[in-house]
Design an enzyme around this catalytic site. Structure first.
Site, PDB file in Angstrom:
ATOM      1  N   HIS A 181      68.099  26.048 -12.642  1.00  0.00           N
ATOM      2  CA  HIS A 181      67.716  26.112 -13.052  1.00  0.00           C
ATOM      3  C   HIS A 181      65.759  26.008 -12.434  1.00  0.00           C
ATOM      4  CE1 HIS A 181      63.955  24.664 -16.742  1.00  0.00           C
ATOM      5  NE2 HIS A 181      64.000  26.608 -16.162  1.00  0.00           N
TER       6      HIS A 181
HETATM    7 CA    CA Z   1      67.862  29.947 -11.090  1.00  0.00          CA
END
Ligand code: CA
Ligand code: TV1
Ligand code: ZN
Length: 387
Positions: A181
């Site tokens: 992320h």
């Molecule tokens: Ca990513």
């Protein structure tokens, strides 16, 4: 030179400082800056350098780094040495989160200022209209925070580059295909509508770093904040396949561009989303990873192309070299040129597109229904922006 020519109608700039590549995080650490040497060797062996403007960027100044990071943190990075990286018993950490993931190694500050300098240089080429696609494979270090290091990242070159772009552009779309992320970039622009962040990643709150990036984390919950609905997350499970990944990427990026109408796109091309990565868990092949770059290029917007993660060096180098060829719009031979140096690092495997072997595959935990629900979740967020 393999028929590689300058693209017609636009300029690609390539920003690479070889001083970065000699750096070492430590013997067992997965981050290997020499994957950049391998990448550049392939780019040169194909003759792609003749189709681009090449720059050896200068290091970013402390002043430039402080445009995002807090002064004391930059001062710390500038002065700290491996010997005085002392344990703080009170917080039970090393200073500024420099520990196993983010060790203090010789030349650390030089390393940080070089990759940040390259991203700033690349962003400036775009804003000066000296290039339309600017590439920095040494950048894309998306976890670094204002006051601390995180996940192999010390300086957030992406945030610095976007701040530069915002001086000239009303809306920046940030797309992140690293398997992790893009939390640092998301956090930096959480409260603004001038940057839309969109990260595709493996998501498992407890088991996979950094544990953030759920589908419903979309910006401040207060609808009065301009940032509401401008952070988008595409949480995925192990083993996603090529056709699924490409379709998902296109089905999400297309409406994001249509709705948000960015004037520039920043694409983080972390190569740990490839199958066979030492830290990743997807089954995505190099052609499918590249298809994302090709798809974004088709919007014909100025584009900043960055690296990121990628821990099986031979695959990282092949992917980023192939993606360089896509940026130029050149067709490259599917076998590495015979004179490619370091062929031994590629296991003498000459194909640019190695097949994932069965021992490297992860069981696919992404059902069609699940992926459809993710696309619907994103569409729901975009509907808030149409008002
Ligand atoms: Ca990513
Ligand atoms: C030293 C030596 C450090 C061997 C780190 C894998 C190592 C990892 C190592 C490692 C490793 C992570 C965590 C656990 C948080 C920690 C560039 C409480 C074999 C953009 C960063 C991943 C990804 C960090 C960076 C993660 C990027 N995984 N061996 N460390 N803790 N850290 O899980 O997004 O690709 O693994
Ligand atoms: Zn990663």
């Amino acid at each position: 030179n393999n028929g590689i020519r300058r693209p017609k109608g636009y300029v690609v700039s390539y920003h690479a400082n070889p001083d970065m590549e000699k750096m070492h995080f430590g013997p067992k650490h997965p981050m290997k800056p020499w994957r950049l040497t391998l990448t550049n060797k392939i780019v040169l062996a194909y003759g792609m350098h003749e189709a681009m403007d090449l720059y050896i960027p200068r290091a970013a100044t402390p002043q430039e780094l402080k445009e995002f990071h807090r002064e004391d943190y930059i001062d710390f990075l500038q002065r700290v040495t491996p010997a005085d990286n002392t344990w703080d018993p009170e917080s039970r950490t090393y200073a500024y989160n420099t520990a196993d993931d983010c060790p203090i190694f010789d030349g650390l500050y030089n390393y940080c200022s070089l990759y940040a300098g390259a991203s700033l240089d690349a962003a400036r080429k775009l804003t000066n209209h000296q290039s339309q696609i600017a590439i920095n494979w040494s950048g894309g270090l998306h976890h670094a925070k204002k006051t601390e290091a995180s996940g192999f990242c010390y300086i957030n070159d992406i945030v610095l580059a976007i701040l530069q772009l915002l001086l000239h552009h009303p809306r920046v779309l940030y797309i992140d295909i690293d398997v992790h992320h893009g939390d640092g970039v998301e956090q930096a622009f959480w409260s603004t509508d001038r940057v839309m962040t969109l990260s595709f990643h493996k998501y498992d709150r407890a088991e996979f770093f950094p544990g953030t990036g759920a589908l419903d984390d979309t910006g401040p919950l207060n609808n009065a904040s301009p940032g509401a609905h401008h952070s988008l997350n595409v949480p995925l499970h192990d083993g996603i396949e090529d056709d699924q990944y490409i379709k998902l990427f296109q089905d999400i990026v297309r409406p994001c561009v249509r709705t948000y109408q960015p004037t520039v796109i920043v694409l983080q091309c972390g190569a740990d989303s490839l199958g066979g990565d030492r830290l990743g868990c997807f089954n995505v092949n190099i052609k499918a990873h590249g298809a994302c770059v090709a798809f974004v290029k088709k919007f014909n917007l100025p584009m900043l192309v960055l690296g990121g993660g990628g821990y099986t060096a031979r695959n990282v180098a092949k992917a980023w070299a192939y993606e360089t060829s896509l940026c130029i719009g050149a067709e490259v031979h599917p076998n590495l040129p015979v004179h490619t140096p370091y062929l031994e690092h590629f296991g003498n495997e000459k194909t640019l597109f190695p097949k994932l072997d069965s021992t490297e595959r992860y069981a696919n935990k992404n059902s069609r229904v699940y992926l459809e629900s993710v696309v619907m979740g994103i569409m729901e967020q975009l509907r808030y922006l149409q008002g």
